[in-house]
Structure formats: C-alpha cells, structure tokens
Enzyme design. Structure first.
Site, PDB file in Angstrom:
ATOM      1  N   LEU A  90       0.827  -1.216   0.000  1.00 42.51           N
ATOM      2  CA  LEU A  90       0.000   0.000   0.000  1.00 42.51           C
ATOM      3  C   LEU A  90       0.861   1.266   0.000  1.00 42.51           C
ATOM      4  O   LEU A  90       0.336   2.366  -0.087  1.00 42.51           O
ATOM      5  CB  LEU A  90      -0.983  -0.014   1.169  1.00 42.51           C
ATOM      6  N   ARG A  91       2.184   1.106   0.132  1.00 43.60           N
ATOM      7  CA  ARG A  91       3.171   2.184  -0.103  1.00 43.60           C
ATOM      8  C   ARG A  91       3.102   3.354   0.874  1.00 43.60           C
ATOM      9  O   ARG A  91       3.641   4.434   0.562  1.00 43.60           O
ATOM     10  CB  ARG A  91       3.001   2.756  -1.531  1.00 43.60           C
ATOM     11  N   ASN A 115       7.826  -2.799   3.103  1.00 41.95           N
ATOM     12  CA  ASN A 115       8.849  -2.053   2.348  1.00 41.95           C
ATOM     13  C   ASN A 115       8.364  -0.645   2.003  1.00 41.95           C
ATOM     14  O   ASN A 115       8.269  -0.241   0.853  1.00 41.95           O
ATOM     15  CB  ASN A 115       9.323  -2.820   1.101  1.00 41.95           C
ATOM     16  N   ASP A 140       9.717  -8.728   2.742  1.00 42.22           N
ATOM     17  CA  ASP A 140       9.315  -8.815   1.331  1.00 42.22           C
ATOM     18  C   ASP A 140       9.975  -7.758   0.449  1.00 42.22           C
ATOM     19  O   ASP A 140      10.151  -6.609   0.836  1.00 42.22           O
ATOM     20  CB  ASP A 140       7.798  -8.697   1.185  1.00 42.22           C
ATOM     21  N   ASP A 196       0.022  -9.679  -4.262  1.00 43.28           N
ATOM     22  CA  ASP A 196       1.264  -8.926  -4.473  1.00 43.28           C
ATOM     23  C   ASP A 196       0.964  -7.627  -5.228  1.00 43.28           C
ATOM     24  O   ASP A 196       1.709  -7.228  -6.131  1.00 43.28           O
ATOM     25  CB  ASP A 196       2.310  -9.763  -5.205  1.00 43.28           C
ATOM     26  N   HIS A 223       3.238   1.090  -9.048  1.00 44.92           N
ATOM     27  CA  HIS A 223       4.377   1.977  -9.349  1.00 44.92           C
ATOM     28  C   HIS A 223       3.883   3.038 -10.328  1.00 44.92           C
ATOM     29  O   HIS A 223       3.042   2.744 -11.185  1.00 44.92           O
ATOM     30  CB  HIS A 223       5.530   1.207  -9.990  1.00 44.92           C
ATOM     31  N   PRO A 256      10.211  -3.597 -10.045  1.00 47.43           N
ATOM     32  CA  PRO A 256       9.369  -4.769 -10.312  1.00 47.43           C
ATOM     33  C   PRO A 256       7.988  -4.623  -9.679  1.00 47.43           C
ATOM     34  O   PRO A 256       7.850  -4.000  -8.640  1.00 47.43           O
ATOM     35  CB  PRO A 256      10.146  -5.900  -9.624  1.00 47.43           C
ATOM     36  N   GLY A 257       6.986  -5.208 -10.324  1.00 52.91           N
ATOM     37  CA  GLY A 257       5.654  -5.256  -9.705  1.00 52.91           C
ATOM     38  C   GLY A 257       4.538  -4.811 -10.628  1.00 52.91           C
ATOM     39  O   GLY A 257       4.759  -4.029 -11.560  1.00 52.91           O
TER      40      GLY A 257
HETATM   41  O1  DOR Z   1       7.659  -7.410  -7.984  1.00 56.69           O
HETATM   42  C1  DOR Z   1       7.725  -7.115  -6.798  1.00 56.69           C
HETATM   43  N1  DOR Z   1       7.410  -5.876  -6.367  1.00 56.69           N
HETATM   44  N2  DOR Z   1       8.156  -8.029  -5.927  1.00 56.69           N
HETATM   45  C2  DOR Z   1       8.391  -7.714  -4.649  1.00 56.69           C
HETATM   46  O2  DOR Z   1       8.749  -8.589  -3.897  1.00 56.69           O
HETATM   47  C3  DOR Z   1       8.282  -6.321  -4.176  1.00 56.69           C
HETATM   48  C4  DOR Z   1       7.293  -5.602  -4.979  1.00 56.69           C
HETATM   49  C5  DOR Z   1       7.288  -4.109  -4.758  1.00 56.69           C
HETATM   50  O3  DOR Z   1       7.415  -3.675  -3.625  1.00 56.69           O
HETATM   51  O4  DOR Z   1       7.112  -3.382  -5.724  1.00 56.69           O
END
Ligand code: DOR
Length: 427
Positions: free
Chosen positions: A64-65, A95, A153, A305, A309, A323-324
């Site tokens: 949720l950032r 994170n 994570d 997950d 972004h 990534p994500g």
């Molecule tokens: O793809 C991913 N994005 N894998 C992760 O483990 C972290 C996540 C992120 O925080 O963007």
C-alpha cells in the site's frame, strides 16, 4: 447499523461446504440468517440473482506504499482498490519509507486504515531492521502493536543463523513468517533466466534462487516449529518442495499471485518493463504447474502482491524499472479464467481467495466464512460479466497493469465489510 438483505444469490461458502441459492440477512454488522426466501421487513435489499455471494476476499500480501511512496498508492487509494477487487482484509508489506520495522508505523497504518474505514488492514512488520538482513526487529513489540506477520518482502534475509533465530522467536510468539523466497545471489537479473533473457541479452534471475530459499525455509520451519508462508511462488520446483515439506508435516503454506497465473516470460516481449516482477514471470510449464498446484491444494491461496508503481517509474528499460504489477483488480478475473477453463471449481475459487488465506493468517473463523454470527464481510460477484479495466474506474493511484484497457471476465459488484457496503459497481 441498518439491516441488509441479500436476495437470491448463489451462495458459496467453503467453510460450511455449502453451495446453493439462498438469502442472507445481515443485522448489526453480522450474518444473522442464511435461508431460502427470507421475507423482507423494510431493510436495504441487494438483488443478487445470477450472482455469486461469498465470504469477502482476504489478501496475505499487498503493497500500500504508505508511508513514503504515496505517489504510487496510499492507504486510502489502496483500500479503494482492495474493495474494488472484493477484498476486505489485507496484509500490507513493510517495504515502506521508513520501513515498517517498529510499532509506531504498525499503529500508523492500522489507525489510518481504520479512519478510511473500507478494509481491515493487518500490517506485516519487517523481520530485520530496515529490511537489511542484519539485525532482528523486536518481534514481541511488533506483535503487540498489531503486526499479523513478519516479512522482509522485496528481499529475504540471507544469514541462515539469523533466520534460524527469527524462526525460533516467531515460533515462540506464534507469529507467522511470510517469506519472499528468492536468494539475491542467484537472482541479480531482471526477468526469468532462460530463453527470453538470452534473446534480449539481459541478466536473468535463476529459478533455483526460489527453490533453494524454499528448501532453507522448509528445513528451518521443521527444526524450529515456526509457521512459514512462501510468498509469490513462481516455479515448478518450488511446488515440488512445498509438497514434500507438507507431507513431512512442516507448518508451511504457499501463495501464487494472479499475474503469475495469467502471464509468462513471453509476455515480456509484448509488454516490456510493465510485466517486470520479482520473482519473475516464468515459462508456460511453470504456469501450468502453478495452476495444478493451486487446484490440488499444494499451493494454498492467492496473494495479490498488489505492487503499484508510477508510470514514469515503470516506463524505463528492464534493467532500471522497479518490479511489480497491480494485483487487487485482476485477482477475481484471473481465477474466473481458471474456472472457465475447467481447472478449478467455484468452491476452490472462493476458498483460495477467502477461507484459506483467512486460516493461514489466523483470521478464521471470524473471516473467510459466512457462518451465522460472524462479521458480515461478503463479496457479491458476477462470473460472466465482461468489463474493461479502464483508468476511469481504476481506484489505484497507479496504472501498472498489462490488463489496463483490456476486456476482463468476472466482476465484483458489491463488497460488504461488517454489514456496510464499502464498494458498489456502477457499471
Ligand atoms: O515485484 C515485486 N514488487 N516483488 C516484490 O517482492 C516487491 C514488490 C514491490 O514492492 O514493488
């Protein structure tokens, strides 16, 4: 709080092994009756004819950032995205910036989510300070502040002795460890190591990074008695290991994320950095193995997950983009696709999105069920409804999904939390 009557839906509740047409009456935020033909007495009525009515979805893994990266998402937009996807219970990843490695941030996240009021937010704390893998956090204090689980994570601790102690402490406190099982030393690249990384001449992430981390986690869980949950499983070797540890009676569970059920490394050629994710999209053989494992129960549940972004962050070459991908919005359509292709039953669809994750997180039997007397957290969805995932209806602050502007099948129409409608699809 008013009464609510959900009429004529096809009720699916794996916790009671129930499937059939029924009405549900909600009183004082709780389920008070499930029967056929409950007579209305002036309460709000939802017509659920031709829809599925199920316990609301539970997500063990979402980003949720908030705090720190609120240009990507925050607890309010993330809550709206969750209920859009049918989720009322969400575990948030640590994170953030600062990292969620202390009780003050756990409390901040919980209280902010409570103020927004749409979901039940269960923050996960970090295993190590700053997620740096060097020094353990204060597990008991984090649990006391409301941490439901611990994870680093985004990465995993690489010091096995430290991790062993972490597992021992977690076992003592009956605290779940969720692990991003992917050894950094074998996953320094950007996409799956294989055909596509060779073709593009880009460093890959080797599949053994995941299998070795899961072997480590499984054996540590075995010697310590800790409960470990493997996050975002991507490779068939991992499935084999998970099965082995389960047969040995180790307290291990695993999740797969919707994007890994829908996409493979080949999609990198089409979508580029948009589908960069860690662990990476793998091969069609892996995708099939994940589906089979989910259907059979070797993989226990879905973890979205959800990883928002900003466009300017994702719009970079593969070796620079983060990534994500978005997850909440595509979870139900991903599972509906598996259902329509004959891989899973409707009961299993509901189980992997609701009952099973609720059990893993210790939220069951309060959540993940429609039993009379439990909080009325309910999702109502149409298995056949076709919709386009446009920016206009996307509640997230970010748009990083290859499914944006695409037709999806399976749509949540209502999400209800504690008897209150927190999301209503207006078509
Ligand atoms: O793809 C991913 N994005 N894998 C992760 O483990 C972290 C996540 C992120 O925080 O963007």
């Amino acid at each position: 709080m008013g009464k609510l009557l959900i009429r004529g839906g096809y009720v699916v509740d794996p916790s009671q092994n129930f499937e059939g047409i029924a009405d549900i009456l909600v009183e004082d935020g709780k389920i008070s009756k499930i029967e056929r033909n409950i007579p209305p007495t002036g309460e709000e009525i939802i017509d659920a004819c031709s829809m599925v009515v199920a316990p609301a979805f539970v997500d063990p893994h979402a980003h949720l950032r908030d705090p720190g990266f609120t240009h990507k998402e925050d607890i309010e937009s993330g809550s709206r995205a969750a209920v859009f996807g049918g989720f009322t219970a969400v575990v948030s990843m640590p994170n953030t910036n600062p990292e969620t490695d202390n009780p003050a941030l756990i409390e901040y996240q919980r209280l902010k989510a409570e103020r927004v009021g749409l979901i039940r937010l269960y923050p996960a704390g970090a295993i190590t300070r700053g997620r740096e893998g060097k020094e353990l956090t204060e597990f008991g204090t984090l649990k006391g502040a409301g941490a439901i689980a611990l994870t680093d994570d985004g990465t995993t601790p690489t010091d096995e002795a430290l991790l062993r102690t972490a597992f021992e402490w977690a076992a003592d406190l009956d605290l779940l460890i969720e692990d991003h099982a992917e050894l950094p030393s074998l996953s320094a690249g950007h996409i799956n190591e294989g055909k596509i990384s060779d073709l593009l001449g880009i460093a890959g992430r080797n599949r053994s990074a995941e299998a070795i981390a899961v072997a480590r986690d499984g054996y540590l869980a075995q010697i310590t008695g800790a409960k470990v949950h493997v996050q975002h499983i991507t490779a068939k070797e991992t499935v084999e290991l998970l099965k082995l540890f389960k047969e040995k009676g180790v307290r291990i569970t695993g999740e797969v994320n919707p994007n890994h059920l829908l996409l493979t490394e080949e999609d990198v050629l089409k979508y580029g950095s948009l589908v960069k994710v860690n662990p990476p999209l793998r091969t069609e053989g892996d995708r099939k193995a994940l589906i089979e494992a989910l259907a059979e129960g070797v993989i226990d549940c879905i973890g979205t997950d959800h990883a928002p972004h900003a466009p300017w962050e994702k719009d970079k070459p593969l070796d620079q983009a983060p990534p994500g991908m978005l997850g909440f919005q595509v979870a139900l359509p991903a599972l509906v696709r598996l259902y329509n292709e004959g891989y899973i039953t409707l009961k299993r669809l509901v189980e992997v999105l609701s009952t099973s994750p609720a059990k893993i997180l210790g939220l069951y039997p309060e959540l993940g069920t429609l039993k009379v007397g439990t909080p009325a957290d309910i999702v109502i969805f149409d298995l056949k409804h076709e919709w386009i995932f446009t920016e206009d209806i996307n509640p997230s602050k970010s748009t990083n999904s290859p499914f944006l502007n695409q037709k999806l099948v399976g749509k949540v129409f209502y999400t209800i939390k504690g008897g209150e409608v927190v999301y209503r699809y207006r078509g």
